[in-house]
Design a protein around this motif. Sequence first.
Motif, mmCIF file in Angstrom:
data_model
loop_
_atom_site.group_PDB
_atom_site.id
_atom_site.type_symbol
_atom_site.label_atom_id
_atom_site.label_comp_id
_atom_site.label_asym_id
_atom_site.label_seq_id
_atom_site.Cartn_x
_atom_site.Cartn_y
_atom_site.Cartn_z
ATOM 1 N N HIS A 1 1.029 -5.353 12.364
ATOM 2 C CA HIS A 1 1.248 -6.092 11.121
ATOM 3 C C HIS A 1 1.823 -7.460 11.461
ATOM 4 O O HIS A 1 2.788 -7.553 12.228
ATOM 5 C CB HIS A 1 2.223 -5.338 10.220
ATOM 6 C CG HIS A 1 1.685 -4.040 9.664
ATOM 7 N ND1 HIS A 1 1.235 -3.014 10.460
ATOM 8 C CD2 HIS A 1 1.528 -3.614 8.380
ATOM 9 C CE1 HIS A 1 0.822 -1.997 9.679
ATOM 10 N NE2 HIS A 1 0.991 -2.341 8.418
ATOM 11 N N ARG B 1 -3.255 -6.225 10.362
ATOM 12 C CA ARG B 1 -3.110 -6.355 8.914
ATOM 13 C C ARG B 1 -2.007 -7.360 8.636
ATOM 14 O O ARG B 1 -0.975 -7.381 9.322
ATOM 15 C CB ARG B 1 -2.774 -4.968 8.356
ATOM 16 C CG ARG B 1 -2.188 -4.919 6.976
ATOM 17 C CD ARG B 1 -2.447 -3.540 6.364
ATOM 18 N NE ARG B 1 -1.329 -3.012 5.585
ATOM 19 C CZ ARG B 1 -0.943 -3.483 4.401
ATOM 20 N NH1 ARG B 1 -1.532 -4.518 3.845
ATOM 21 N NH2 ARG B 1 0.085 -2.910 3.771
ATOM 22 N N PRO C 1 2.624 2.541 11.137
ATOM 23 C CA PRO C 1 1.843 3.609 10.520
ATOM 24 C C PRO C 1 2.535 4.032 9.229
ATOM 25 O O PRO C 1 3.702 3.681 9.008
ATOM 26 C CB PRO C 1 1.907 4.729 11.559
ATOM 27 C CG PRO C 1 3.202 4.511 12.261
ATOM 28 C CD PRO C 1 3.424 3.019 12.278
ATOM 29 N N SER C 2 1.844 4.759 8.396
ATOM 30 C CA SER C 2 2.488 5.274 7.195
ATOM 31 C C SER C 2 3.700 6.113 7.611
ATOM 32 O O SER C 2 3.658 6.817 8.617
ATOM 33 C CB SER C 2 1.490 6.098 6.388
ATOM 34 O OG SER C 2 0.842 7.049 7.209
ATOM 35 N N ARG D 1 -12.189 3.208 7.164
ATOM 36 C CA ARG D 1 -11.395 3.940 6.163
ATOM 37 C C ARG D 1 -11.508 3.209 4.836
ATOM 38 O O ARG D 1 -11.127 2.045 4.761
ATOM 39 C CB ARG D 1 -9.921 4.001 6.601
ATOM 40 C CG ARG D 1 -9.012 4.708 5.599
ATOM 41 C CD ARG D 1 -7.572 4.878 6.095
ATOM 42 N NE ARG D 1 -6.812 3.642 6.061
ATOM 43 C CZ ARG D 1 -5.558 3.511 6.496
ATOM 44 N NH1 ARG D 1 -4.928 4.546 7.025
ATOM 45 N NH2 ARG D 1 -4.953 2.340 6.420
ATOM 46 N N ILE E 1 -9.888 -0.193 6.161
ATOM 47 C CA ILE E 1 -10.016 -0.598 7.575
ATOM 48 C C ILE E 1 -11.474 -0.902 7.888
ATOM 49 O O ILE E 1 -12.356 -0.057 7.688
ATOM 50 C CB ILE E 1 -9.502 0.479 8.543
ATOM 51 C CG1 ILE E 1 -8.058 0.860 8.198
ATOM 52 C CG2 ILE E 1 -9.584 -0.029 9.986
ATOM 53 C CD1 ILE E 1 -7.459 1.897 9.138
ATOM 54 N N SER F 1 -11.943 7.015 17.459
ATOM 55 C CA SER F 1 -11.712 5.577 17.302
ATOM 56 C C SER F 1 -10.993 5.313 15.979
ATOM 57 O O SER F 1 -10.395 4.271 15.793
ATOM 58 C CB SER F 1 -13.014 4.792 17.393
ATOM 59 O OG SER F 1 -13.781 4.973 16.241
ATOM 60 N N ASN G 1 -3.696 8.160 18.895
ATOM 61 C CA ASN G 1 -3.991 7.516 17.609
ATOM 62 C C ASN G 1 -3.395 6.110 17.575
ATOM 63 O O ASN G 1 -2.180 5.949 17.539
ATOM 64 C CB ASN G 1 -3.408 8.373 16.483
ATOM 65 C CG ASN G 1 -4.038 8.058 15.144
ATOM 66 O OD1 ASN G 1 -4.603 6.979 14.962
ATOM 67 N ND2 ASN G 1 -3.945 8.964 14.209
ATOM 68 N N PRO H 1 -8.718 7.952 14.115
ATOM 69 C CA PRO H 1 -8.283 9.328 13.893
ATOM 70 C C PRO H 1 -7.822 9.579 12.463
ATOM 71 O O PRO H 1 -7.757 10.713 12.038
ATOM 72 C CB PRO H 1 -7.146 9.514 14.893
ATOM 73 C CG PRO H 1 -7.390 8.458 15.929
ATOM 74 C CD PRO H 1 -7.970 7.305 15.179
ATOM 75 N N GLY H 2 -7.517 8.500 11.722
ATOM 76 C CA GLY H 2 -7.216 8.684 10.307
ATOM 77 C C GLY H 2 -8.415 9.276 9.594
ATOM 78 O O GLY H 2 -8.326 9.714 8.457
ATOM 79 N N THR I 1 0.846 -1.207 0.000
ATOM 80 C CA THR I 1 0.000 0.000 0.000
ATOM 81 C C THR I 1 0.877 1.251 0.000
ATOM 82 O O THR I 1 0.958 1.960 -0.998
ATOM 83 C CB THR I 1 -0.939 0.004 1.219
ATOM 84 O OG1 THR I 1 -0.177 -0.092 2.422
ATOM 85 C CG2 THR I 1 -1.944 -1.133 1.137
ATOM 86 N N ARG J 1 2.956 12.293 15.893
ATOM 87 C CA ARG J 1 1.570 11.818 15.892
ATOM 88 C C ARG J 1 0.979 11.917 17.298
ATOM 89 O O ARG J 1 1.612 11.516 18.262
ATOM 90 C CB ARG J 1 1.530 10.357 15.430
ATOM 91 C CG ARG J 1 0.212 9.689 15.718
ATOM 92 C CD ARG J 1 0.165 8.259 15.219
ATOM 93 N NE ARG J 1 -0.363 8.235 13.864
ATOM 94 C CZ ARG J 1 -0.910 7.156 13.314
ATOM 95 N NH1 ARG J 1 -0.962 6.029 13.957
ATOM 96 N NH2 ARG J 1 -1.376 7.215 12.099
ATOM 97 N N SER K 1 -4.410 0.684 3.377
ATOM 98 C CA SER K 1 -5.354 -0.432 3.476
ATOM 99 C C SER K 1 -6.756 0.053 3.834
ATOM 100 O O SER K 1 -6.928 1.104 4.448
ATOM 101 C CB SER K 1 -4.865 -1.416 4.538
ATOM 102 O OG SER K 1 -4.801 -0.790 5.796
#
Length: 313
Positions: A64, A119, A140-141, A193, A181, A220, A59, A222-223, A32, A55, A179
Amino acid sequence: MTAPIVPVSPASIDDAAAILDGGGLVAIPTETVYGLACDAANPAAVARLFAAKGRPSFNPLIAHVASQEMAERQAVFSETAARLAKHFWPGALTLVLPVLGKGNVCDLARAGLENIAIRYPQHEAAQSLIGALGRPIVAPSANRSGYISPTHAAHVAADLGDKIDMILDAGPCARGVESTILDISTDTPTLLRPGAIATKDVAAVLKTPLAARRGGTDISAPGQLKSHYAPTASLRLNAAEALPGEIHLGFGPGYGAPNLSASGDLQEAAANLFTLLRALDSSQVKIAVAPIPNHGLGEAINDRLERAAYREA
Ligand code: TXA
Ligand code: MG
């Protein structure tokens, strides 16, 4: 010192696993976007990761894993969870499930929640690294919080190079958006998401439509904060034409360059999205973005564009 950018190889995977085991931070390729990985069981490493990204620590992070068994050691798998995992894993679907007490993902990584996001990435390098560590990572990204997700190792270096220990490079990410969610911790499967797996494909396996929890300030997920994938340039969406002073970002054969996909392919557009936004970004410019159809991966692309365009009133 800036983190070395190292091509993926068996030796660099071993080095990266040793860094993670010692509490360090390694940026890793996934299918991703690039993720910023640390040992999910190590709260000091997770704290350093939050600090590097800037961050907010409320959050929660996605754990993974590298196998279904590893996932089942972290969370309660209902029949629905097992069916979704069988269908979409490894791959770009993140499941939010009730956490199991005996797992390896520390409270800080879960932001103290009773649920855990899991994930199982498809990317071979991510799988090998998690396998070498032998327990889950959080990832996280690998961008500064609130900025555009990275799809190339160079994006990570520009954003976080001086704050992390190593960047594993496997070229551009094939999918280009994060991804999907899905929260299945309650009886009502809820989309938190939209992402690289189309919502309708998830609904088809569930055989029910999905409840959507979008917008707002629900922490729940925050993205889902309205302004999240924000470039410094201002964006105007659904723009068939550019106004004077705007750069036009096209989609499809009716537009010139730059173009998310000259052939109008949504997969290609997703893969190019963050790269092109980064390339065009500067506080001086206004980007007019051509209309993107809202089906399949178009839903995730439009979601990210709306967030990137949003400005606090
Ligand atoms: O594709 C991806 O998912 C990438 C790659 C690196 O795997 N990772 C990623 O992570 O996008 P991140 O942290 O940038 O976004 C994860 C989102 C956040 O919005 C977070 O709030 C949400 O997942 N999340 C994590 N745990 C959650 C939980 N227990 N309940 C609800 N939302 C959760
Ligand atoms: Mg992110």
